[in-house]
Design an enzyme around this catalytic site. Structure first.
Site, mmCIF file in Angstrom:
data_model
loop_
_atom_site.group_PDB
_atom_site.id
_atom_site.type_symbol
_atom_site.label_atom_id
_atom_site.label_comp_id
_atom_site.label_asym_id
_atom_site.label_seq_id
_atom_site.Cartn_x
_atom_site.Cartn_y
_atom_site.Cartn_z
ATOM 1 N N TYR A 26 -4.286 7.620 -6.273
ATOM 2 C CA TYR A 26 -4.064 6.210 -6.593
ATOM 3 C C TYR A 26 -3.069 5.967 -7.731
ATOM 4 O O TYR A 26 -2.813 4.815 -8.074
ATOM 5 C CB TYR A 26 -5.402 5.541 -6.932
ATOM 6 C CG TYR A 26 -6.385 5.588 -5.775
ATOM 7 C CD1 TYR A 26 -6.072 5.007 -4.553
ATOM 8 C CD2 TYR A 26 -7.617 6.230 -5.899
ATOM 9 C CE1 TYR A 26 -6.961 5.057 -3.485
ATOM 10 C CE2 TYR A 26 -8.517 6.283 -4.844
ATOM 11 C CZ TYR A 26 -8.172 5.693 -3.644
ATOM 12 O OH TYR A 26 -9.048 5.726 -2.584
ATOM 13 N N HIS A 103 -2.515 -1.494 0.449
ATOM 14 C CA HIS A 103 -3.288 -0.328 0.016
ATOM 15 C C HIS A 103 -2.354 0.578 -0.772
ATOM 16 O O HIS A 103 -1.210 0.816 -0.345
ATOM 17 C CB HIS A 103 -3.857 0.442 1.217
ATOM 18 C CG HIS A 103 -4.840 -0.381 1.985
ATOM 19 N ND1 HIS A 103 -6.155 -0.501 1.612
ATOM 20 C CD2 HIS A 103 -4.686 -1.169 3.078
ATOM 21 C CE1 HIS A 103 -6.777 -1.314 2.440
ATOM 22 N NE2 HIS A 103 -5.900 -1.738 3.350
HETATM 23 O O1 CA2 Z 1 -5.409 2.922 -1.084
HETATM 24 C C1 CA2 Z 1 -6.022 1.891 -1.392
HETATM 25 O O2 CA2 Z 1 -5.547 1.019 -2.097
HETATM 26 C C2 CA2 Z 1 -7.482 1.733 -0.947
HETATM 27 O O3 CA2 Z 1 -7.685 0.356 -0.627
HETATM 28 C C3 CA2 Z 1 -8.342 2.135 -2.123
HETATM 29 C C4 CA2 Z 1 -9.829 2.130 -1.787
HETATM 30 C C5 CA2 Z 1 -10.121 2.932 -0.528
HETATM 31 O O4 CA2 Z 1 -11.482 2.770 -0.171
HETATM 32 C C6 CA2 Z 1 -9.263 2.475 0.638
HETATM 33 O O5 CA2 Z 1 -9.535 3.304 1.731
HETATM 34 C C7 CA2 Z 1 -7.785 2.567 0.275
HETATM 35 C C8 CA2 Z 1 -10.623 2.775 -2.926
HETATM 36 C C9 CA2 Z 1 -10.430 2.138 -4.250
HETATM 37 C C10 CA2 Z 1 -11.069 3.045 -5.243
HETATM 38 O O6 CA2 Z 1 -10.262 3.050 -6.382
HETATM 39 C C11 CA2 Z 1 -10.455 4.063 -7.266
HETATM 40 C C12 CA2 Z 1 -9.589 4.073 -8.319
HETATM 41 C C13 CA2 Z 1 -9.687 5.049 -9.246
HETATM 42 C C14 CA2 Z 1 -10.658 5.994 -9.156
HETATM 43 C C15 CA2 Z 1 -11.528 5.985 -8.100
HETATM 44 C C16 CA2 Z 1 -11.422 4.998 -7.139
#
Ligand code: CA2
Length: 153
Positions: A26, A103
């Site tokens: 991310y 995303h």
């Molecule tokens: O890629 C993306 O932006 C997502 O929407 C992020 C979601 C995931 O469930 C989607 O499949 C794709 C997850 C967000 C979690 O964000 C975090 C950030 C930092 C650490 C852990 C999780």
């Protein structure tokens, strides 16, 4: 509506953790960094911005419902709720606003359960895999959608 059309940028669950975990997926920027970059971009595009995050499905739904008549469009990173929430899809459809889904990661290169999002059915376009730049591209696309809609009205 405000002097400048405003765009609601919604962020779903766990995105408040950005920059603190899983930077390989991310990126290193925090959500606050992304909010600041979006504010600068929106200003340059002549748009107002309302940037929000919630870990609660109902809150995201209420904000989406309230956007009708207040905002000119919705940019949404629904995070995990994109893959699970028909209720959020329904709220986006009810808003009758242009929607762009973002995303950070390329959901199509990841686990199969991430390949489908219910929410994308309400979206004019989807941007994924380009990290935080995706939000800025989504705002550009939204500026065009808002202009085109006005030109048609
Ligand atoms: O890629 C993306 O932006 C997502 O929407 C992020 C979601 C995931 O469930 C989607 O499949 C794709 C997850 C967000 C979690 O964000 C975090 C950030 C930092 C650490 C852990 C999780």
């Amino acid at each position: 509506m405000a002097k400048h059309p405003t765009v609601l940028v919604l962020n779903g669950p766990n995105l408040n953790m950005l920059g603190q975990r899983q930077p390989e997926i991310y990126g290193r920027e925090s959500l606050d960094d992304i909010a600041k970059a979006c504010a600068a971009k929106a200003k340059g595009l002549g748009l107002g911005l309302d940037f929000r995050q919630s870990n609660h499905e109902g809150e995201l739904i209420t904000w989406t419902q309230d956007a009708r008549g207040r905002h000119a469009g919705i940019v949404i990173n629904p995070a995990g709720y994109g893959h699970s929430s028909i209720a959020l899809l329904d709220a986006l459809l009810v808003s009758e606003l242009p929607v762009v889904e973002v995303h950070l990661s390329n959901i199509h290169r990841r686990e199969p359960f991430r390949h489908h999002t219910y929410t994308s059915q309400a979206a004019t376009g989807i941007i994924c895999g380009l990290g935080s730049q995706g939000y800025l591209l989504a705002l550009e696309a939204m500026a065009n959608l808002i202009k085109t809609k006005k030109a048609r009205a």
